[in-house]
Each structure stands twice: as structure tokens, then as C-alpha cells.
Design a protein around this motif. Structure first.
Motif, mmCIF file in Angstrom:
data_model
loop_
_atom_site.group_PDB
_atom_site.id
_atom_site.type_symbol
_atom_site.label_atom_id
_atom_site.label_comp_id
_atom_site.label_asym_id
_atom_site.label_seq_id
_atom_site.Cartn_x
_atom_site.Cartn_y
_atom_site.Cartn_z
ATOM 1 N N PRO A 191 -22.206 -3.362 88.632
ATOM 2 C CA PRO A 191 -22.820 -3.132 87.328
ATOM 3 C C PRO A 191 -23.221 -4.457 86.701
ATOM 4 C CG PRO A 191 -20.439 -2.897 87.183
ATOM 5 C CD PRO A 191 -20.755 -3.110 88.626
ATOM 6 N N VAL A 192 -24.419 -4.484 86.100
ATOM 7 C CA VAL A 192 -24.943 -5.760 85.591
ATOM 8 C C VAL A 192 -25.442 -5.666 84.157
ATOM 9 C CG1 VAL A 192 -25.531 -6.627 87.890
ATOM 10 C CG2 VAL A 192 -27.213 -5.281 86.616
ATOM 11 N N THR A 193 -25.309 -4.497 83.520
ATOM 12 C CA THR A 193 -25.723 -4.332 82.131
ATOM 13 C C THR A 193 -24.604 -3.640 81.355
ATOM 14 O OG1 THR A 193 -26.690 -2.121 82.316
ATOM 15 C CG2 THR A 193 -28.103 -3.990 82.939
ATOM 16 N N PRO A 194 -24.634 -3.714 80.028
ATOM 17 C CA PRO A 194 -23.613 -3.023 79.234
ATOM 18 C C PRO A 194 -23.587 -1.514 79.486
ATOM 19 C CG PRO A 194 -24.751 -4.642 77.879
ATOM 20 C CD PRO A 194 -25.503 -4.563 79.182
ATOM 21 N N ASN A 195 -24.718 -0.935 79.898
ATOM 22 C CA ASN A 195 -24.772 0.502 80.187
ATOM 23 C C ASN A 195 -24.284 0.842 81.593
ATOM 24 O OD1 ASN A 195 -25.837 1.054 77.642
ATOM 25 N ND2 ASN A 195 -27.960 0.896 78.359
ATOM 26 N N GLY A 196 -23.923 -0.168 82.362
ATOM 27 C CA GLY A 196 -23.439 0.076 83.712
ATOM 28 C C GLY A 196 -24.520 0.197 84.764
ATOM 29 N N ASP A 197 -25.764 -0.178 84.450
ATOM 30 C CA ASP A 197 -26.829 -0.150 85.457
ATOM 31 C C ASP A 197 -26.465 -1.089 86.605
ATOM 32 O OD1 ASP A 197 -28.616 1.504 83.800
ATOM 33 O OD2 ASP A 197 -28.727 -0.295 82.544
ATOM 34 N N ARG A 198 -26.754 -0.651 87.831
ATOM 35 C CA ARG A 198 -26.249 -1.348 89.010
ATOM 36 C C ARG A 198 -27.351 -2.001 89.842
ATOM 37 N NH1 ARG A 198 -20.934 -0.127 90.621
ATOM 38 N NH2 ARG A 198 -19.873 1.041 88.971
ATOM 39 N N ILE A 199 -27.070 -3.227 90.229
ATOM 40 C CA ILE A 199 -27.848 -3.902 91.261
ATOM 41 C C ILE A 199 -27.175 -3.619 92.600
ATOM 42 C CG2 ILE A 199 -28.090 -6.217 92.285
ATOM 43 C CD1 ILE A 199 -29.333 -7.181 89.760
ATOM 44 N N ARG A 200 -28.006 -3.389 93.627
ATOM 45 C CA ARG A 200 -27.475 -3.131 94.968
ATOM 46 C C ARG A 200 -28.066 -4.125 95.956
ATOM 47 N NH1 ARG A 200 -28.361 1.793 92.505
ATOM 48 N NH2 ARG A 200 -26.436 2.954 92.133
ATOM 49 N N TRP A 201 -27.302 -4.377 96.997
ATOM 50 C CA TRP A 201 -27.769 -5.284 98.038
ATOM 51 C C TRP A 201 -27.175 -4.879 99.379
ATOM 52 C CZ3 TRP A 201 -24.185 -6.498 94.307
ATOM 53 C CH2 TRP A 201 -22.920 -6.895 94.721
ATOM 54 N N VAL A 202 -27.898 -5.243 100.423
ATOM 55 C CA VAL A 202 -27.380 -5.129 101.783
ATOM 56 C C VAL A 202 -26.721 -6.463 102.110
ATOM 57 C CG1 VAL A 202 -27.987 -4.934 104.217
ATOM 58 C CG2 VAL A 202 -29.042 -3.407 102.534
ATOM 59 N N GLU A 203 -25.462 -6.425 102.531
ATOM 60 C CA GLU A 203 -24.730 -7.656 102.815
ATOM 61 C C GLU A 203 -24.425 -7.766 104.302
ATOM 62 O OE1 GLU A 203 -20.627 -9.942 101.454
ATOM 63 O OE2 GLU A 203 -21.770 -8.743 100.009
ATOM 64 N N LEU A 204 -24.757 -8.912 104.861
ATOM 65 C CA LEU A 204 -24.460 -9.213 106.255
ATOM 66 C C LEU A 204 -23.295 -10.196 106.288
ATOM 67 C CD1 LEU A 204 -28.125 -9.811 107.481
ATOM 68 C CD2 LEU A 204 -26.852 -7.664 107.459
ATOM 69 N N PRO A 205 -22.242 -9.917 107.053
ATOM 70 C CA PRO A 205 -21.082 -10.814 107.061
ATOM 71 C C PRO A 205 -21.398 -12.110 107.794
ATOM 72 C CG PRO A 205 -20.812 -9.102 108.706
ATOM 73 C CD PRO A 205 -22.047 -8.752 107.938
ATOM 74 N N GLY A 206 -20.678 -13.161 107.425
ATOM 75 C CA GLY A 206 -20.866 -14.447 108.077
ATOM 76 C C GLY A 206 -20.155 -15.541 107.321
ATOM 77 N N ALA A 207 -20.462 -16.765 107.672
ATOM 78 C CA ALA A 207 -19.792 -17.925 107.103
ATOM 79 C C ALA A 207 -20.297 -18.208 105.696
ATOM 80 C CB ALA A 207 -20.022 -19.147 107.993
ATOM 81 N N GLU A 208 -19.439 -18.811 104.902
ATOM 82 C CA GLU A 208 -19.824 -19.307 103.588
ATOM 83 C C GLU A 208 -20.417 -20.711 103.745
ATOM 84 O OE1 GLU A 208 -19.659 -17.658 100.807
ATOM 85 O OE2 GLU A 208 -18.301 -15.981 101.230
ATOM 86 N N PRO A 209 -21.195 -21.212 102.779
ATOM 87 C CA PRO A 209 -21.577 -20.548 101.539
ATOM 88 C C PRO A 209 -22.571 -19.417 101.774
ATOM 89 C CG PRO A 209 -22.743 -22.617 101.742
ATOM 90 C CD PRO A 209 -21.764 -22.574 102.879
ATOM 91 N N ALA A 210 -22.607 -18.501 100.823
ATOM 92 C CA ALA A 210 -23.481 -17.341 100.960
ATOM 93 C C ALA A 210 -24.942 -17.735 100.838
ATOM 94 C CB ALA A 210 -23.123 -16.302 99.904
ATOM 95 N N ARG A 211 -25.768 -16.898 101.407
ATOM 96 C CA ARG A 211 -27.216 -17.047 101.309
ATOM 97 C C ARG A 211 -27.755 -15.794 100.630
ATOM 98 N NH1 ARG A 211 -29.108 -18.706 106.791
ATOM 99 N NH2 ARG A 211 -28.305 -20.727 106.113
ATOM 100 N N VAL A 212 -28.581 -15.965 99.619
ATOM 101 C CA VAL A 212 -29.093 -14.849 98.818
ATOM 102 C C VAL A 212 -30.608 -14.792 98.977
ATOM 103 C CG1 VAL A 212 -29.287 -13.873 96.499
ATOM 104 C CG2 VAL A 212 -27.195 -15.087 97.168
ATOM 105 N N TYR A 213 -31.119 -13.603 99.255
ATOM 106 C CA TYR A 213 -32.555 -13.383 99.407
ATOM 107 C C TYR A 213 -33.062 -12.533 98.242
ATOM 108 C CZ TYR A 213 -31.970 -14.999 104.245
ATOM 109 O OH TYR A 213 -31.680 -15.745 105.376
ATOM 110 N N LEU A 214 -34.133 -13.007 97.583
ATOM 111 C CA LEU A 214 -34.722 -12.312 96.435
ATOM 112 C C LEU A 214 -36.189 -11.998 96.721
ATOM 113 C CD1 LEU A 214 -33.260 -14.457 93.497
ATOM 114 C CD2 LEU A 214 -32.362 -12.312 94.429
#
Length: 255
Positions: free
Chosen positions: A5-28
Motif C-alpha cells: 500500500p502506498v497511499t492513505p486509502n491503501g491503494d497498492r503498487i505491484r511488482w514482479v520480483e526476481l530473486p538475486g543478490a543485493e543491492p536491488a535493481r528497480v525497473y520503471l
């Protein structure tokens, strides 16, 4: 699949996550797109695989919720992405952003510096764009008022963008699509370019070779931004030339 959840109303962002080493990589993703569709080949390419990777859909797009009561400014997009990354336990990520996603990535790094360690921008928006009714992207969508867009403009856009782009654009909330386009065309204050120039982290700007260099490429270089041309592609670099994009992104992230 992950969500937060990312808003006060509880609206949700979703993502597909692939496991692996840190640090994480984020695609937008860009306007009217979705990260799993646009970045799956890149994130799993041998040159980029093996890292914890979040293929994240901006609020209002793709797999994420589509509330009609949000402003969908670039700043708001950055803040909701920050909330999702915080919920996922991500810090000092390598952020790869395409088009509007690149603009959001810049604002994210500017507003939430602890979350971003490196930026790779794929033909990202840096400056304001004048509305142009005949064009299919943000400038064309922004040429309509929201009422006009909801009353028929969205269908006109579907005809202009073609089946490939529409296959993901149709998933966007109508209000999210229009408001995001308006704010992308309007740009931020200061502009995304000015924010990018002021960031103190490794930054790379990838662009199609056929389009020539981005405006004031010398100014980007003077501020420490690597400007790299990618052959055999148009605006969708990672789809048109997946091997070339993976090689350029991997080099940028290793530099």
C-alpha cells in the motif's frame, strides 16, 4: 508478485520480483507501459541477471491499482514508488527507468536520495514538451482536457499508438494516463534535467543512435552524466535491441 500500500486509502503498487543478490535493481516503465512486459528480457538477460530485481508498475498503470482521485504528478509517482521500495526493504538501489519512468527515477533520486545509488535512463524525459494533438505520446494526450480525453480522446489515442503500445496502455486508468501525460509534458520545477545535473551519483543516459544526441548532451557530460548511443533501436531501446540494451546497461551499472 509482490505488492505494497502506498497511499492513505491503501491503494497498492505491484511488482514482479526476481530473486538475486543485493543491492536491488528497480525497473520503471514509461507512459502507458508496464515493467514486466517491457523489462522482462533485460532483467533476465545473462549480462543483467542474478540481481534482486523489482519490475515495478507505477500507480495507475499495469498491475498496480488505478485510483481516480490521485494527481499523478511526477513527484507523486516518485513518492509512491518510494513508499513501495521502503515496504520492500530496498535502499541504495540501481534504478533503470525508461521514458517517463526515467523522469520518475530522477525525481525519486532527488526527493529520496537514500533509495537510489545509480541511475540508468533509457531515453528519459528531461524537459517540458509542448502539447501536439497529432502525436501519440504524452504531448498528444496532454493536448486534450481531461473531460475531452475521457469522452472520446482515449479511443483516438488507441488508434494512434497502434496495437503494441495499446496492449499495455489499455491497462492504465484513464485518469492516471491523462494526468501523468499532462504532468510529464509540463515537467517538474526545477525540471528533471536540472535535478539530474545536481545529483551526486553515477548516471547514464542511453539514447537511440538514429535520433542523435539528446539536447545539450555536452551539458550532461559536463555534469558527469555518461551519454551512450544505442544502435538498431527506436524509443523502446530494451525491446528493439535487447542484447545491445543489456550490454549498455550492464556497462553503466559496472562503471
Amino acid at each position: 508478485m509482490r505488492e505494497a500500500p502506498v497511499t492513505p486509502n491503501g491503494d497498492r503498487i505491484r511488482w514482479v520480483e526476481l530473486p538475486g543478490a543485493e543491492p536491488a535493481r528497480v525497473y520503471l516503465h514509461g507512459l502507458g507501459a508496464t515493467s514486466p512486459a517491457y523489462f522482462a528480457a533485460a532483467a533476465t538477460h545473462p549480462l543483467l541477471a542474478g540481481r534482486r530485481s523489482l519490475l515495478l508498475d507505477l500507480l495507475g498503470f499495469g498491475l498496480s491499482d488505478r485510483p481516480a482521485d490521485r494527481a499523478y504528478t511526477l513527484e507523486e509517482h516518485a513518492d509512491t514508488v518510494a513508499a513501495a521500495l521502503t515496504a520492500a526493504g530496498v535502499e541504495a538501489a540501481e534504478v533503470v527507468g525508461h521514458s517517463m519512468g526515467g523522469a520518475v527515477a530522477i525525481v525519486l533520486a532527488h526527493r529520496h536520495p537514500r533509495l537510489v545509488a545509480r541511475l540508468v535512463l533509457a531515453d528519459a524525459n528531461l524537459d517540458p514538451i509542448a502539447p501536439a494533438p497529432a502525436r501519440p505520446g504524452s504531448s498528444g494526450i496532454a493536448s486534450w482536457t481531461e473531460a475531452e480525453f475521457l469522452a472520446g480522446g482515449r479511443e483516438r489515442v488507441a488508434e494512434r499508438v497502434g496495437p503494441f503500445w495499446w496492449s499495455t496502455m489499455r491497462l492504465a486508468g484513464p485518469e492516471a494516463l491523462h494526468r501523468s501525460a499532462v504532468h510529464l509534458a509540463r515537467a517538474t520545477v526545477p525540471t528533471m534535467r536540472d535535478m539530474l545535473l545536481g545529483l551526486d551519483l553515477p548516471r547514464t543516459f542511453l539514447h537511440p543512435l538514429a535520433d542523435g544526441e539528446p539536447r545539450d548532451a555536452d551539458g550532461l557530460r559536463a555534469a558527469g552524466v555518461r551519454v551512450v548511443a544505442l544502435p538498431d533501436c527506436g524509443h523502446n531501446l530494451m525491446i528493439d535491441n535487447p542484447d545491445g540494451f543489456a550490454a549498455a546497461a550492464a556497462a553503466a551499472l559496472a562503471a
